[in-house]
Design a protein around this motif. Structure first.
Motif, PDB file in Angstrom:
ATOM      1  N   GLU A 151     -17.089  -1.513  -4.614  1.00 54.61           N
ATOM      2  CA  GLU A 151     -18.317  -1.426  -5.408  1.00 54.61           C
ATOM      3  C   GLU A 151     -18.901  -2.802  -5.708  1.00 54.61           C
ATOM      4  OE1 GLU A 151     -14.855  -0.595  -8.365  1.00 54.61           O
ATOM      5  OE2 GLU A 151     -15.417  -0.054  -6.313  1.00 54.61           O
ATOM      6  N   ASN A 152     -18.118  -3.864  -5.495  1.00 54.88           N
ATOM      7  CA  ASN A 152     -18.619  -5.216  -5.736  1.00 54.88           C
ATOM      8  C   ASN A 152     -19.160  -5.874  -4.471  1.00 54.88           C
ATOM      9  OD1 ASN A 152     -17.855  -5.100  -8.467  1.00 54.88           O
ATOM     10  ND2 ASN A 152     -15.771  -5.756  -7.980  1.00 54.88           N
ATOM     11  N   LEU A 153     -19.192  -5.140  -3.370  1.00 56.47           N
ATOM     12  CA  LEU A 153     -19.631  -5.693  -2.097  1.00 56.47           C
ATOM     13  C   LEU A 153     -20.967  -5.107  -1.658  1.00 56.47           C
ATOM     14  CD1 LEU A 153     -16.288  -5.519  -0.049  1.00 56.47           C
ATOM     15  CD2 LEU A 153     -17.185  -7.459  -1.343  1.00 56.47           C
ATOM     16  N   THR A 154     -21.758  -5.918  -0.971  1.00 57.32           N
ATOM     17  CA  THR A 154     -22.978  -5.398  -0.351  1.00 57.32           C
ATOM     18  C   THR A 154     -22.584  -4.597   0.888  1.00 57.32           C
ATOM     19  OG1 THR A 154     -23.276  -7.281   1.135  1.00 57.32           O
ATOM     20  CG2 THR A 154     -24.216  -7.466  -1.086  1.00 57.32           C
ATOM     21  N   GLU A 155     -23.527  -3.860   1.448  1.00 61.89           N
ATOM     22  CA  GLU A 155     -23.237  -3.079   2.649  1.00 61.89           C
ATOM     23  C   GLU A 155     -22.868  -3.985   3.821  1.00 61.89           C
ATOM     24  OE1 GLU A 155     -26.880  -0.785   2.855  1.00 61.89           O
ATOM     25  OE2 GLU A 155     -25.791   1.001   2.214  1.00 61.89           O
ATOM     26  N   ILE A 156     -23.485  -5.166   3.902  1.00 65.85           N
ATOM     27  CA  ILE A 156     -23.146  -6.107   4.968  1.00 65.85           C
ATOM     28  C   ILE A 156     -21.737  -6.651   4.755  1.00 65.85           C
ATOM     29  CG2 ILE A 156     -23.732  -8.315   6.036  1.00 65.85           C
ATOM     30  CD1 ILE A 156     -26.660  -7.743   5.407  1.00 65.85           C
ATOM     31  N   ASN A 157     -21.384  -7.009   3.513  1.00 65.55           N
ATOM     32  CA  ASN A 157     -20.029  -7.473   3.212  1.00 65.55           C
ATOM     33  C   ASN A 157     -18.995  -6.403   3.549  1.00 65.55           C
ATOM     34  OD1 ASN A 157     -21.271  -9.187   0.296  1.00 65.55           O
ATOM     35  ND2 ASN A 157     -20.619 -10.114   2.230  1.00 65.55           N
ATOM     36  N   ARG A 158     -19.325  -5.155   3.237  1.00 64.01           N
ATOM     37  CA  ARG A 158     -18.415  -4.052   3.551  1.00 64.01           C
ATOM     38  C   ARG A 158     -18.207  -3.921   5.051  1.00 64.01           C
ATOM     39  NH1 ARG A 158     -21.335   0.771   1.077  1.00 64.01           N
ATOM     40  NH2 ARG A 158     -19.979   1.889   2.541  1.00 64.01           N
ATOM     41  N   ALA A 159     -19.278  -4.115   5.813  1.00 61.31           N
ATOM     42  CA  ALA A 159     -19.174  -4.012   7.271  1.00 61.31           C
ATOM     43  C   ALA A 159     -18.283  -5.114   7.832  1.00 61.31           C
ATOM     44  CB  ALA A 159     -20.566  -4.084   7.897  1.00 61.31           C
ATOM     45  N   VAL A 160     -18.450  -6.353   7.350  1.00 58.12           N
ATOM     46  CA  VAL A 160     -17.610  -7.459   7.805  1.00 58.12           C
ATOM     47  C   VAL A 160     -16.158  -7.221   7.412  1.00 58.12           C
ATOM     48  CG1 VAL A 160     -17.149  -9.928   7.509  1.00 58.12           C
ATOM     49  CG2 VAL A 160     -19.495  -9.122   7.800  1.00 58.12           C
ATOM     50  N   ARG A 161     -15.944  -6.757   6.186  1.00 60.56           N
ATOM     51  CA  ARG A 161     -14.582  -6.452   5.726  1.00 60.56           C
ATOM     52  C   ARG A 161     -13.920  -5.414   6.622  1.00 60.56           C
ATOM     53  NH1 ARG A 161     -12.666  -2.008   3.117  1.00 60.56           N
ATOM     54  NH2 ARG A 161     -10.711  -2.265   1.931  1.00 60.56           N
ATOM     55  N   PHE A 162     -14.637  -4.312   6.898  1.00 56.56           N
ATOM     56  CA  PHE A 162     -14.074  -3.242   7.711  1.00 56.56           C
ATOM     57  C   PHE A 162     -13.775  -3.737   9.127  1.00 56.56           C
ATOM     58  CE2 PHE A 162     -14.531   0.416  10.575  1.00 56.56           C
ATOM     59  CZ  PHE A 162     -13.615   1.282  10.015  1.00 56.56           C
ATOM     60  N   LEU A 163     -14.695  -4.517   9.689  1.00 56.34           N
ATOM     61  CA  LEU A 163     -14.499  -5.040  11.038  1.00 56.34           C
ATOM     62  C   LEU A 163     -13.284  -5.959  11.082  1.00 56.34           C
ATOM     63  CD1 LEU A 163     -15.648  -5.009  13.882  1.00 56.34           C
ATOM     64  CD2 LEU A 163     -17.139  -6.902  13.261  1.00 56.34           C
ATOM     65  N   TYR A 164     -13.102  -6.780  10.047  1.00 54.79           N
ATOM     66  CA  TYR A 164     -11.935  -7.662   9.980  1.00 54.79           C
ATOM     67  C   TYR A 164     -10.650  -6.847   9.927  1.00 54.79           C
ATOM     68  CZ  TYR A 164      -8.963 -11.596   8.682  1.00 54.79           C
ATOM     69  OH  TYR A 164      -7.976 -12.561   8.680  1.00 54.79           O
ATOM     70  N   LEU A 165     -10.599  -5.873   9.033  1.00 57.08           N
ATOM     71  CA  LEU A 165      -9.381  -5.088   8.852  1.00 57.08           C
ATOM     72  C   LEU A 165      -9.011  -4.299  10.101  1.00 57.08           C
ATOM     73  CD1 LEU A 165      -9.829  -3.696   5.212  1.00 57.08           C
ATOM     74  CD2 LEU A 165      -8.279  -5.511   5.981  1.00 57.08           C
ATOM     75  N   ILE A 166      -9.985  -3.691  10.738  1.00 58.89           N
ATOM     76  CA  ILE A 166      -9.671  -2.824  11.872  1.00 58.89           C
ATOM     77  C   ILE A 166      -9.308  -3.634  13.117  1.00 58.89           C
ATOM     78  CG2 ILE A 166     -11.982  -2.514  12.879  1.00 58.89           C
ATOM     79  CD1 ILE A 166     -11.264   0.526  12.984  1.00 58.89           C
ATOM     80  N   THR A 167      -9.865  -4.852  13.240  1.00 58.10           N
ATOM     81  CA  THR A 167      -9.539  -5.666  14.413  1.00 58.10           C
ATOM     82  C   THR A 167      -8.246  -6.461  14.227  1.00 58.10           C
ATOM     83  OG1 THR A 167     -10.940  -7.482  13.620  1.00 58.10           O
ATOM     84  CG2 THR A 167     -11.936  -5.896  15.153  1.00 58.10           C
ATOM     85  N   GLN A 168      -7.847  -6.690  12.975  1.00 53.93           N
ATOM     86  CA  GLN A 168      -6.657  -7.505  12.714  1.00 53.93           C
ATOM     87  C   GLN A 168      -5.434  -6.695  12.308  1.00 53.93           C
ATOM     88  OE1 GLN A 168      -6.892 -10.899  13.441  1.00 53.93           O
ATOM     89  NE2 GLN A 168      -8.793  -9.987  14.193  1.00 53.93           N
ATOM     90  N   SER A 169      -5.546  -5.376  12.304  1.00 55.73           N
ATOM     91  CA  SER A 169      -4.423  -4.531  11.887  1.00 55.73           C
ATOM     92  C   SER A 169      -3.697  -3.934  13.086  1.00 55.73           C
ATOM     93  CB  SER A 169      -4.921  -3.401  10.973  1.00 55.73           C
ATOM     94  OG  SER A 169      -5.906  -2.615  11.642  1.00 55.73           O
ATOM     95  N   PHE A 170      -2.441  -3.580  12.877  1.00 56.74           N
ATOM     96  CA  PHE A 170      -1.677  -2.944  13.939  1.00 56.74           C
ATOM     97  C   PHE A 170      -2.230  -1.552  14.215  1.00 56.74           C
ATOM     98  CE2 PHE A 170       1.679  -0.136  15.452  1.00 56.74           C
ATOM     99  CZ  PHE A 170       2.077  -0.831  16.591  1.00 56.74           C
ATOM    100  N   GLY A 171      -2.483  -1.261  15.482  1.00 58.41           N
ATOM    101  CA  GLY A 171      -2.995   0.039  15.862  1.00 58.41           C
ATOM    102  C   GLY A 171      -4.381   0.338  15.353  1.00 58.41           C
ATOM    103  N   SER A 172      -5.091  -0.685  14.852  1.00 56.96           N
ATOM    104  CA  SER A 172      -6.455  -0.515  14.316  1.00 56.96           C
ATOM    105  C   SER A 172      -6.508   0.504  13.186  1.00 56.96           C
ATOM    106  CB  SER A 172      -7.420  -0.102  15.439  1.00 56.96           C
ATOM    107  OG  SER A 172      -7.432  -1.059  16.475  1.00 56.96           O
ATOM    108  N   LYS A 173      -5.445   0.543  12.376  1.00 56.33           N
ATOM    109  CA  LYS A 173      -5.385   1.519  11.287  1.00 56.33           C
ATOM    110  C   LYS A 173      -5.739   0.924   9.928  1.00 56.33           C
ATOM    111  CE  LYS A 173      -1.866   4.413  13.529  1.00 56.33           C
ATOM    112  NZ  LYS A 173      -0.507   5.001  13.410  1.00 56.33           N
ATOM    113  N   CYS A 174      -6.022  -0.373   9.887  1.00 56.78           N
ATOM    114  CA  CYS A 174      -6.428  -1.062   8.654  1.00 56.78           C
ATOM    115  C   CYS A 174      -5.317  -1.165   7.611  1.00 56.78           C
ATOM    116  CB  CYS A 174      -7.654  -0.406   8.009  1.00 56.78           C
ATOM    117  SG  CYS A 174      -9.127  -0.428   9.049  1.00 56.78           S
ATOM    118  N   GLY A 175      -4.099  -0.790   7.983  1.00 53.33           N
ATOM    119  CA  GLY A 175      -3.023  -0.762   6.994  1.00 53.33           C
ATOM    120  C   GLY A 175      -2.180  -2.005   6.952  1.00 53.33           C
ATOM    121  N   ASN A 176      -1.666  -2.439   8.105  1.00 52.29           N
ATOM    122  CA  ASN A 176      -0.756  -3.576   8.167  1.00 52.29           C
ATOM    123  C   ASN A 176      -1.283  -4.646   9.123  1.00 52.29           C
ATOM    124  OD1 ASN A 176       1.456  -2.403   6.517  1.00 52.29           O
ATOM    125  ND2 ASN A 176       1.588  -0.950   8.202  1.00 52.29           N
ATOM    126  N   TYR A 177      -1.119  -5.889   8.718  1.00 54.21           N
ATOM    127  CA  TYR A 177      -1.574  -7.026   9.526  1.00 54.21           C
ATOM    128  C   TYR A 177      -0.881  -7.006  10.891  1.00 54.21           C
ATOM    129  CZ  TYR A 177      -2.412 -11.910  10.863  1.00 54.21           C
ATOM    130  OH  TYR A 177      -2.782 -13.052  11.524  1.00 54.21           O
TER     131      TYR A 177
END
Length: 251
Positions: free
Chosen positions: A95-121
């Motif tokens: 709720e403290n992020l803009t829609e663009i910030n949310r998009a960058v956050r999601f892209l970071y998590l899904i590309t840097q997580s194991f199996g693209s699950k956003c759970g573990n680095y």
């Protein structure tokens, strides 16, 4: 044929050419469960196209690429692969992020997580860290592809009701039946609702799902094509290998 910006569990990277070759003629193309969008990004654009997913963060990513690709590209140039950054992003309050910030956050998590699950680095002992979070030079191509596409965040049944016409082709790639790992609840009740909705459409549908005796019974009145797919993303070596899937159509 574009490569999607992300990977997603159950993505159709290995089946997309087969699916695309099976698509009927259509004016309106609708993906009910978009995920990474392998088929959409691989097929020729139709006159009208719709991508839909119940995952708000995933749909927000594609909406922001459509409307704000240059700003996403600018922000990504400062990012690098790091466990602490990953954990910080994972624990952000949305709720403290803009829609663009949310998009960058999601892209970071899904590309840097194991199996693209956003759970573990994601890390490895035989591969170096990724030098780029995302190849930003492809953002303009993705933005152009999305330009004339409706980006929706609704339940699949609402999308079917809104876009069903005799010239519509629905592609459905729902969470597989009795298979763990999907974030959203999608059990027998939801599968039967999907079957019932697809059984009564004016247009055409093509559906991909795991080969299961119950699924075969549900769709026994339609055309079933058996295919084998090799899956390799799993920490458990026994979970890797070839699996049978079904491609089901009403044409």
């Amino acid at each position: 044929m574009l490569k999607p910006p992300i990977n997603r569990m159950g993505g159709k990277s290995k089946l997309r050419k087969t699916i695309i070759n099976m698509l009927p003629d259509h004016v309106c193309y609708v993906e009910l469960f978009f995920g990474a969008g392998w088929v959409y990004f691989g097929k020729d654009p139709a006159k009208v196209e719709v991508i839909n997913d119940i995952d708000k963060e995933l749909i927000n990513l594609f909406r922001m690429i459509k409307y704000h690709a240059p700003e996403i590209k600018r922000m990504l140039q400062y990012e690098f692969s790091d466990r602490d950054i990953f954990e910080e992003y994972k624990n952000y309050s949305l709720e403290n992020l803009t829609e663009i910030n949310r998009a960058v956050r999601f892209l970071y998590l899904i590309t840097q997580s194991f199996g693209s699950k956003c759970g573990n680095y994601g890390y490895g002992t035989n591969a170096v860290p990724k030098q780029q979070i995302f190849h930003t030079e492809t953002l303009n191509d993705l933005k152009e592809r999305l330009k004339n596409t409706y980006v929706e965040n609704l339940s699949f049944e609402k999308i079917i009701d809104k876009y069903d016409r005799e010239y519509t082709c629905f592609f459905a790639d729902p969470p597989y039946f009795e298979t763990a790992g999907y974030g959203n609840e999608f059990g027998e009740k939801e599968h039967l609702l999907l079957r019932d909705k697809l059984s009564n459409i004016e247009g055409k549908f093509i559906l991909t799902i795991n080969d299961n005796l119950q699924v075969r019974e549900w769709y026994k009145d339609f055309n079933l094509k058996e295919v084998e797919v090799n899956y390799s993303v799993s920490r458990n070596e026994k979970a890797r290998g070839k699996y049978k899937e079904l491609i089901i159509t009403n044409y």
